[in-house]
Scaffold this active site. Structure first.
Site, short mmCIF file in Angstrom:
data_model
loop_
_atom_site.label_atom_id
_atom_site.label_comp_id
_atom_site.label_asym_id
_atom_site.label_seq_id
_atom_site.Cartn_x
_atom_site.Cartn_y
_atom_site.Cartn_z
N ARG A 63 71.13 23.47 39.47
CA ARG A 63 71.02 24.86 39.92
C ARG A 63 70.01 24.96 41.06
O ARG A 63 69.28 24.02 41.33
CB ARG A 63 70.64 25.78 38.76
CG ARG A 63 69.42 25.35 37.96
CD ARG A 63 68.61 26.51 37.50
NE ARG A 63 68.04 27.24 38.61
CZ ARG A 63 66.91 26.91 39.22
NH1 ARG A 63 66.23 25.85 38.87
NH2 ARG A 63 66.45 27.65 40.23
N ALA A 119 70.06 27.07 44.98
CA ALA A 119 71.06 27.04 46.06
C ALA A 119 71.05 25.74 46.87
O ALA A 119 72.11 25.18 47.17
CB ALA A 119 70.83 28.24 46.97
N ALA A 120 69.87 25.23 47.22
CA ALA A 120 69.82 24.00 48.02
C ALA A 120 70.27 22.80 47.20
O ALA A 120 70.98 21.92 47.70
CB ALA A 120 68.40 23.79 48.56
N CYS A 169 61.49 33.47 39.87
CA CYS A 169 62.45 32.39 39.62
C CYS A 169 61.91 31.05 40.09
O CYS A 169 60.69 30.83 40.14
CB CYS A 169 63.81 32.73 40.25
SG CYS A 169 65.17 31.73 39.57
N ASP A 196 69.74 33.03 47.57
CA ASP A 196 71.02 32.35 47.33
C ASP A 196 71.98 32.63 48.47
O ASP A 196 72.83 31.80 48.81
CB ASP A 196 71.61 32.80 45.99
CG ASP A 196 70.71 32.32 44.86
OD1 ASP A 196 69.68 32.98 44.60
OD2 ASP A 196 71.02 31.27 44.27
N ASN A 213 69.29 37.35 45.85
CA ASN A 213 68.47 36.36 45.11
C ASN A 213 68.46 36.74 43.64
O ASN A 213 69.04 37.77 43.23
CB ASN A 213 67.05 36.32 45.70
CG ASN A 213 66.25 35.13 45.19
OD1 ASN A 213 66.74 34.00 45.18
ND2 ASN A 213 65.04 35.37 44.73
N LYS A 214 67.80 35.91 42.86
CA LYS A 214 67.79 36.07 41.40
C LYS A 214 67.47 37.50 40.98
O LYS A 214 66.62 38.16 41.56
CB LYS A 214 66.77 35.09 40.80
CG LYS A 214 66.65 35.03 39.31
CD LYS A 214 67.94 34.78 38.55
CE LYS A 214 68.90 33.79 39.15
NZ LYS A 214 68.84 32.47 38.57
#
Ligand code: RI2
Length: 318
Positions: A22, A24-25, A130, A199, A209-210
């Site tokens: 998990r 994004a990168a 996060c 993300d 994002n989260k």
């Protein structure tokens, strides 16, 4: 006959879907590596079959999680480098492009870290939400520059990914205070800079994002605390240039409340969105490997990098 997808590709897809892999990168990296494996181990005997296999593998990887655009961007990059008239040429070009992508990803995160570190001063207290490797790259660079930092780390319900951030920061010797998400506003007066990852970033500078990022951003603005987003350009969402909105992943309700507790409570609906959208007006800077940008200006960077290239990553060449 369906194109043969390598077992490793299927298992990487499962790991992304289950969030074993998990961030994004990290997802982009895993996807590029999986396509490289597919190319290296393909038994296809003609170019058309090879291409079909690679596209099928890309589709399997793509259909795991919908929000982080780094995933389709990675797939598009690797498939875009698949050229040649023979299986060997296609294999070599795909492997080479995937390898090039992976080293670009590393270099981008490092360069981004150097840019973001400039926004941090010796003695700063940061607040995180996060777990973002792009954010941590900024922290790492600031520490390497000799700056002392301390961190207030939000646990980030429902999956408590703030714990991963806290662990990493402690390994680097950064003093950490862990707080529940609801406590963030109370601590914002003590914070010099809020740092979050992304993300996806939309053409208007909105940051996806989260879940919980947008509320944090609004509170930070209310308190006058600078709010910075660390996001490699692979997080820029090219389809938003033509008006697409970013799909927000809805996850299993069991991440929010276990089935027994839910049954005890009674007849309720449980919703579990994984991400939210922070409007650009609450964001002070988007830090990328290409420098830092006011959110409203990322559209120019997006045009430069992606043009109007919004096709699905596995689409036939036009
Ligand atoms: P890096 C994560 O999503 C978080 O939302 C984090 O801010 C973002 O990816 C970017 O992470 P998830 O996969 O690319 O945990 O900066 O749902 O590591």
């Amino acid at each position: 006959m369906e194109p043969a997808i390598h077992d490793d590709v299927a298992s990487v897809a499962d790991d992304i879907a289950s969030m074993e892999v998990r961030g994004a990168a990290t997802i982009a990296r895993a996807a590029a590596e999986a396509l490289r494996t597919q190319a290296q181990s393909s038994d296809a005997t003609d170019p058309q079959a090879f291409r079909a296999e690679l596209r099928a593998a890309a589709r399997t990887l793509h259909d795991t999680r919908p929000t982080a655009v780094s995933l389709p961007n990675a797939l598009r990059y690797v498939l875009g480098g698949m050229t040649g008239g023979t299986v060997e040429a296609l294999r070599d070009s795909t492997v080479e492009t995937a390898t090039d992508f992976l080293s670009r990803l590393d270099r981008a995160q490092d360069a981004l870290g150097a840019v973001g570190a400039n926004r941090l001063r010796d003695g700063d207290t940061i607040m995180t939400h996060c777990h973002s490797t792009d954010v941590l790259a900024c922290v790492r660079h600031a520490l390497d520059d000799g700056k002392a930092l301390s961190a207030i780390v939000k646990e980030t319900r429902p999956r408590n990914q703030g714990h991963i951030t806290a662990k990493q920061l402690r390994e680097w010797g950064v003093p950490v205070t862990l707080i529940v998400d609801n406590a963030a506003r109370r601590y914002l007066n003590d914070v010099d800079q809020v740092l979050v990852g992304a993300d996806s970033i939309a053409a208007d500078g909105s940051v996806i994002n989260k879940i919980g990022t947008s509320g944090l951003a609004v509170n930070a603005r209310d308190r006058g605390t600078p709010f910075m987003v660390a996001a490699q350009t692979i997080k820029l969402h090219p389809a938003t240039l033509t008006g697409h909105t970013v799909e927000i992943e809805m996850r299993d309700e069991a991440e929010v409340v276990d089935p027994e507790t839910r049954a005890e409570i009674g007849d309720i609906t449980v919703e579990n969105p994984a991400f939210d959208v922070t409007p650009p007006r609450y964001v002070d800077a988007i830090v990328t490997e290409r420098g830092q940008f006011p959110p409203e200006s990322v559209v120019w960077l997006m045009r430069e990098l992606y043009g109007e290239g919004t096709r699905e990553p596995w689409a036939e060449p036009v």
